[in-house]
Write a protein that holds these residues in place. Structure first.
Motif, PDB file in Angstrom:
ATOM      1  N   ALA A 158      31.123  -7.302 -13.761  1.00 53.22           N
ATOM      2  CA  ALA A 158      31.787  -5.996 -13.680  1.00 53.22           C
ATOM      3  C   ALA A 158      31.911  -5.550 -12.226  1.00 53.22           C
ATOM      4  CB  ALA A 158      31.014  -4.962 -14.488  1.00 53.22           C
ATOM      5  N   HIS A 159      30.872  -5.797 -11.445  1.00 50.30           N
ATOM      6  CA  HIS A 159      30.899  -5.440 -10.022  1.00 50.30           C
ATOM      7  C   HIS A 159      31.952  -6.260  -9.274  1.00 50.30           C
ATOM      8  CE1 HIS A 159      29.520  -4.327  -6.054  1.00 50.30           C
ATOM      9  NE2 HIS A 159      29.354  -5.606  -5.754  1.00 50.30           N
ATOM     10  N   LEU A 160      32.018  -7.568  -9.567  1.00 45.38           N
ATOM     11  CA  LEU A 160      32.996  -8.420  -8.890  1.00 45.38           C
ATOM     12  C   LEU A 160      34.426  -8.049  -9.282  1.00 45.38           C
ATOM     13  CD1 LEU A 160      31.214 -11.898  -9.092  1.00 45.38           C
ATOM     14  CD2 LEU A 160      31.440 -10.397  -7.101  1.00 45.38           C
ATOM     15  N   GLU A 161      34.623  -7.704 -10.563  1.00 48.15           N
ATOM     16  CA  GLU A 161      35.948  -7.254 -11.001  1.00 48.15           C
ATOM     17  C   GLU A 161      36.338  -5.953 -10.321  1.00 48.15           C
ATOM     18  OE1 GLU A 161      36.661  -7.097 -15.206  1.00 48.15           O
ATOM     19  OE2 GLU A 161      35.572  -8.977 -15.517  1.00 48.15           O
ATOM     20  N   SER A 162      35.388  -5.055 -10.191  1.00 52.95           N
ATOM     21  CA  SER A 162      35.654  -3.782  -9.516  1.00 52.95           C
ATOM     22  C   SER A 162      36.028  -4.002  -8.052  1.00 52.95           C
ATOM     23  CB  SER A 162      34.430  -2.892  -9.672  1.00 52.95           C
ATOM     24  OG  SER A 162      34.159  -2.152  -8.544  1.00 52.95           O
ATOM     25  N   ASP A 163      35.327  -4.934  -7.377  1.00 56.23           N
ATOM     26  CA  ASP A 163      35.678  -5.272  -5.997  1.00 56.23           C
ATOM     27  C   ASP A 163      37.077  -5.855  -5.901  1.00 56.23           C
ATOM     28  OD1 ASP A 163      33.301  -4.366  -4.989  1.00 56.23           O
ATOM     29  OD2 ASP A 163      32.441  -6.362  -4.615  1.00 56.23           O
ATOM     30  N   ALA A 164      37.424  -6.730  -6.837  1.00 53.32           N
ATOM     31  CA  ALA A 164      38.761  -7.344  -6.841  1.00 53.32           C
ATOM     32  C   ALA A 164      39.838  -6.291  -7.096  1.00 53.32           C
ATOM     33  CB  ALA A 164      38.828  -8.445  -7.888  1.00 53.32           C
ATOM     34  N   ASP A 165      39.574  -5.371  -8.012  1.00 51.49           N
ATOM     35  CA  ASP A 165      40.537  -4.302  -8.288  1.00 51.49           C
ATOM     36  C   ASP A 165      40.727  -3.401  -7.073  1.00 51.49           C
ATOM     37  OD1 ASP A 165      40.869  -5.270 -10.839  1.00 51.49           O
ATOM     38  OD2 ASP A 165      39.557  -3.773 -11.790  1.00 51.49           O
ATOM     39  N   ALA A 166      39.632  -3.100  -6.391  1.00 53.80           N
ATOM     40  CA  ALA A 166      39.727  -2.257  -5.197  1.00 53.80           C
ATOM     41  C   ALA A 166      40.517  -2.967  -4.095  1.00 53.80           C
ATOM     42  CB  ALA A 166      38.329  -1.895  -4.697  1.00 53.80           C
TER      43      ALA A 166
ATOM     44  N   ARG B  78      35.663 -11.589  -0.173  1.00 52.06           N
ATOM     45  CA  ARG B  78      34.312 -12.102  -0.419  1.00 52.06           C
ATOM     46  C   ARG B  78      34.362 -13.602  -0.450  1.00 52.06           C
ATOM     47  NH1 ARG B  78      29.698  -8.902  -2.852  1.00 52.06           N
ATOM     48  NH2 ARG B  78      28.909 -10.968  -3.121  1.00 52.06           N
ATOM     49  N   GLY B  79      33.458 -14.198   0.284  1.00 54.00           N
ATOM     50  CA  GLY B  79      33.406 -15.643   0.313  1.00 54.00           C
ATOM     51  C   GLY B  79      32.655 -16.205  -0.879  1.00 54.00           C
ATOM     52  N   THR B  80      32.900 -17.469  -1.128  1.00 57.48           N
ATOM     53  CA  THR B  80      32.233 -18.147  -2.236  1.00 57.48           C
ATOM     54  C   THR B  80      30.725 -18.154  -2.032  1.00 57.48           C
ATOM     55  OG1 THR B  80      34.174 -19.542  -2.445  1.00 57.48           O
ATOM     56  CG2 THR B  80      32.196 -20.283  -3.556  1.00 57.48           C
ATOM     57  N   LEU B  81      30.296 -18.317  -0.796  1.00 53.32           N
ATOM     58  CA  LEU B  81      28.863 -18.336  -0.500  1.00 53.32           C
ATOM     59  C   LEU B  81      28.206 -17.010  -0.880  1.00 53.32           C
ATOM     60  CD1 LEU B  81      26.560 -19.992   0.669  1.00 53.32           C
ATOM     61  CD2 LEU B  81      27.135 -19.084   2.912  1.00 53.32           C
ATOM     62  N   ALA B  82      28.881 -15.898  -0.614  1.00 49.82           N
ATOM     63  CA  ALA B  82      28.320 -14.588  -0.954  1.00 49.82           C
ATOM     64  C   ALA B  82      28.200 -14.421  -2.465  1.00 49.82           C
ATOM     65  CB  ALA B  82      29.181 -13.478  -0.364  1.00 49.82           C
ATOM     66  N   ILE B  83      29.186 -14.920  -3.198  1.00 50.84           N
ATOM     67  CA  ILE B  83      29.135 -14.804  -4.661  1.00 50.84           C
ATOM     68  C   ILE B  83      27.998 -15.650  -5.220  1.00 50.84           C
ATOM     69  CG2 ILE B  83      30.381 -15.303  -6.793  1.00 50.84           C
ATOM     70  CD1 ILE B  83      32.956 -14.529  -5.284  1.00 50.84           C
ATOM     71  N   TRP B  84      27.843 -16.871  -4.701  1.00 48.83           N
ATOM     72  CA  TRP B  84      26.741 -17.721  -5.164  1.00 48.83           C
ATOM     73  C   TRP B  84      25.391 -17.118  -4.794  1.00 48.83           C
ATOM     74  CZ3 TRP B  84      27.062 -20.744  -8.984  1.00 48.83           C
ATOM     75  CH2 TRP B  84      28.243 -21.423  -9.264  1.00 48.83           C
TER      76      TRP B  84
END
Length: 119
Positions: free
Chosen positions: A36-44, A4-10
Motif C-alpha cells: 500500500a505504501h509503495l502504491e501510494s508512492d507510485a501514485d504520488a 525509488r531504486g530496486t535496492l531500496a525496495i528490497w
C-alpha cells in the motif's frame, strides 16, 4: 516505480521480514502495508508528473515562440531580421530580447526542476 531504486525496495522487504520475525506478526499483513505504501508512492509520483506536464509544455512553447514570430514576420514580408540587425534600436531589442528569453527559460526550468524534486 519512478524515484525509488530496486535496492531500496528490497531493503524495505528485508526490514519487513525482520520486523515480522521479531514481533511475531503475520508477514502477509506487513507486506500488505508495504505494498500500500509503495502504491501510494507510485501514485504520488504519477500525480507530480501530471501536474508538471503543463508547466513543462508552456516553457517549451515560450522558448520557441520568438523564433516562430520571426519566421511569420518574414513570411508576411515585414523583414524582422533586417530591422533587428541593421538599426541600433533593433540590435538593442534583439540582444535584450535574447537575454530575457534565456533568463525566462532558465527560471522556468529551475522552477519546474525544484517542484519535481519535492517529495
Amino acid at each position: 516505480m519512478p524515484g525509488r531504486g530496486t535496492l531500496a525496495i528490497w531493503s524495505d522487504v528485508a526490514a519487513c521480514v525482520e520486523a515480522a520475525e521479531t514481533s511475531g506478526c503475520p508477514l502477509a499483513a506487513v507486506f500488505d502495508r508495504l505494498s500500500a505504501h509503495l502504491e501510494s508512492d507510485a501514485d504520488a509520483a504519477a500525480a507530480r508528473a501530471t501536474a508538471l506536464a503543463g508547466p513543462k509544455a508552456t516553457t517549451r512553447i515560450l522558448t520557441v515562440l520568438p523564433f516562430v514570430g520571426l519566421v511569420l514576420g518574414t513570411l508576411v514580408g515585414a523583414k524582422p531580421l533586417e530591422a533587428l540587425t541593421t538599426t541600433f534600436l533593433g540590435f538593442v531589442c534583439l540582444i535584450s530580447g535574447g537575454v530575457l528569453a534565456l533568463a525566462g527559460r532558465l527560471w522556468s526550468s529551475r522552477l519546474v526542476a525544484q517542484t519535481g524534486a519535492l517529495r
